[in-house]
Scaffold this active site. Structure first.
Site, PDB file in Angstrom:
ATOM      1  N   GLU A 103      75.568  22.118  62.462  1.00 49.49           N
ATOM      2  CA  GLU A 103      75.399  23.342  61.449  1.00 49.49           C
ATOM      3  C   GLU A 103      76.053  23.949  62.536  1.00 49.49           C
ATOM      4  O   GLU A 103      76.776  25.282  62.613  1.00 49.49           O
ATOM      5  CB  GLU A 103      73.962  24.360  62.230  1.00 49.49           C
ATOM      6  CG  GLU A 103      73.323  23.755  63.547  1.00 49.49           C
ATOM      7  CD  GLU A 103      72.631  22.489  64.055  1.00 49.49           C
ATOM      8  OE1 GLU A 103      71.880  22.700  65.181  1.00 49.49           O
ATOM      9  OE2 GLU A 103      72.906  22.247  63.438  1.00 49.49           O
ATOM     10  N   ASN A 130      65.371  23.921  59.079  1.00 47.32           N
ATOM     11  CA  ASN A 130      64.956  22.751  58.813  1.00 47.32           C
ATOM     12  C   ASN A 130      63.137  22.801  58.328  1.00 47.32           C
ATOM     13  O   ASN A 130      62.230  22.147  57.495  1.00 47.32           O
ATOM     14  CB  ASN A 130      65.571  21.620  59.282  1.00 47.32           C
ATOM     15  CG  ASN A 130      66.828  21.757  58.340  1.00 47.32           C
ATOM     16  OD1 ASN A 130      67.022  22.466  57.054  1.00 47.32           O
ATOM     17  ND2 ASN A 130      67.864  20.844  58.649  1.00 47.32           N
TER      18      ASN A 130
END
Length: 352
Positions: A266, A231
């Site tokens: 996640e 990210n």
């Protein structure tokens, strides 16, 4: 965490500033290595506002007794204190509409029963009168009345038939709406697989069945390796694309009776009823290979983003244990996989 540190954290609450609450929440999450996802942020932001006494009490006790607070603990606490009713709003509204339609249908049937009973009594009454009729004019009068009553009953029956058809269609439509609402409430909007709520329901049902039937129940816990770094390097938009890709692979490689869900951030979970530990490990390995062999590229620029890898922990339910204990064992196997270098499958018996 020491009492002094806790006091420093909570002192900011007296300032009644949302900015201070936000800063303190982010500071604490960074200190413990907690993922800065919306669920965790809401949890700790609410803690510092002091608006939820039960939450504050639980987190104070946790901070005092637990050296390391992880995402899994946060998810469990969040599930206890933030049970979003918004997901259930459409379900409740649809249920109410079904109930109203059923009540309307019952009233129609009760009215039809009354009309039928009245018509039956009328027939019986005229049956006696016809038997006693001695002249033609009286007989004709009785017959005319019977014909009128019969036509009236026929008209009401046709009206009832139309009402019943309309009600049947409306109830069927509401049933479809209700099923769609239930599906939406149990679906993660980003990845389009089951959400945490579905996982909790499936876990409860799976444990109940496993205890009742003495059949196995396996669980795969997995998460994307170094997702935060991904990210940071490529942005949250591509991070979301990774999560959707992973979720699709979970759907494709989970047996029909299995339930893949997004546990949080996640992290994902798969519940596998009637599956033994070795079988679950094989399913996890197939999933690992399917994901790790894919190379991601951006659609617009074609830049190679590298390969996605995931770590997997596998556990088998022990009859009689609590669902939380089952999840904790799968979670420990997942952390063992991370400790071994990530991108691997570890069963609970391989690290004990």
């Amino acid at each position: 965490m020491s009492a002094q540190n806790r006091a420093e954290y909570t002192a900011a609450a007296d300032l009644k500033s949302p900015t201070v609450f936000a800063d303190q929440a982010m500071t604490l999450m960074a200190l413990h290595g907690i993922s800065p996802i919306p669920m965790n942020y809401q949890l700790w932001f609410t803690y510092f506002t002091g608006q939820n006494a039960a939450l504050s009490q639980e987190l104070n006790a946790l901070l005092a007794s637990t050296p390391a607070i992880n995402d899994h603990l946060c998810a469990q606490i969040y599930a206890r204190h933030f049970n979003p009713q918004g997901d259930d709003r459409l379900i409740n509204e649809t249920n109410q509409r079904v109930q109203i339609e059923l009540e309307h249908l019952i009233k129609q049937l009760q009215a039809a029963e009354h009309d039928t009973s009245r018509f039956g009594n009328t027939l019986m009454g005229y049956s006696d009168s016809l038997a006693k009729a001695t002249d033609t004019s009286t007989l004709h009068s009785y017959l005319a009345t019977l014909i009128s009553e019969t036509r009236d009953m026929e008209e009401k029956s046709r009206g009832l038939e139309g009402e019943l058809k309309n009600s049947s269609r409306e109830i069927e439509r509401l049933k479809v709406s209700l099923e769609a609402a239930r599906t939406e409430a149990l679906t993660d909007q980003l990845t389009n697989i089951g959400n945490r709520k579905l996982f909790e329901q499936s876990l409860h049902d799976g444990v109940t069945q496993a205890n009742a039937t003495q059949t196995p129940l396996a669980m795969i816990f997995c998460d994307v390796d170094h997702f935060k770094k991904f990210n940071d390097n490529w942005g949250h938009k591509l991070g979301d694309h990774v999560l959707r890709l992973v979720a699709q692979q979970l759907k494709d490689h989970t047996p029909d009776k299995g339930t893949p869900s997004r546990f949080g951030g996640e992290e994902f979970a798969i519940l596998l009823p009637s599956v033994l530990l070795a079988q679950a490990a094989a399913i996890a390995e197939n999933l690992r290979l399917a994901i790790s062999t894919r190379t991601m590229k951006t659609r617009t620029t074609g830049v190679n983003l590298g390969r996605i890898t995931m770590s997997y922990g596998v556990a088998l339910y022990v009859p009689g244990e609590s669902p939380d204990s089952f999840v904790a064992r799968a979670d420990r196997a997942l952390y063992a996989a991370k400790a071994r270098g990530r991108n691997c499958v570890i069963t609970e018996d391989a690290h004990t």
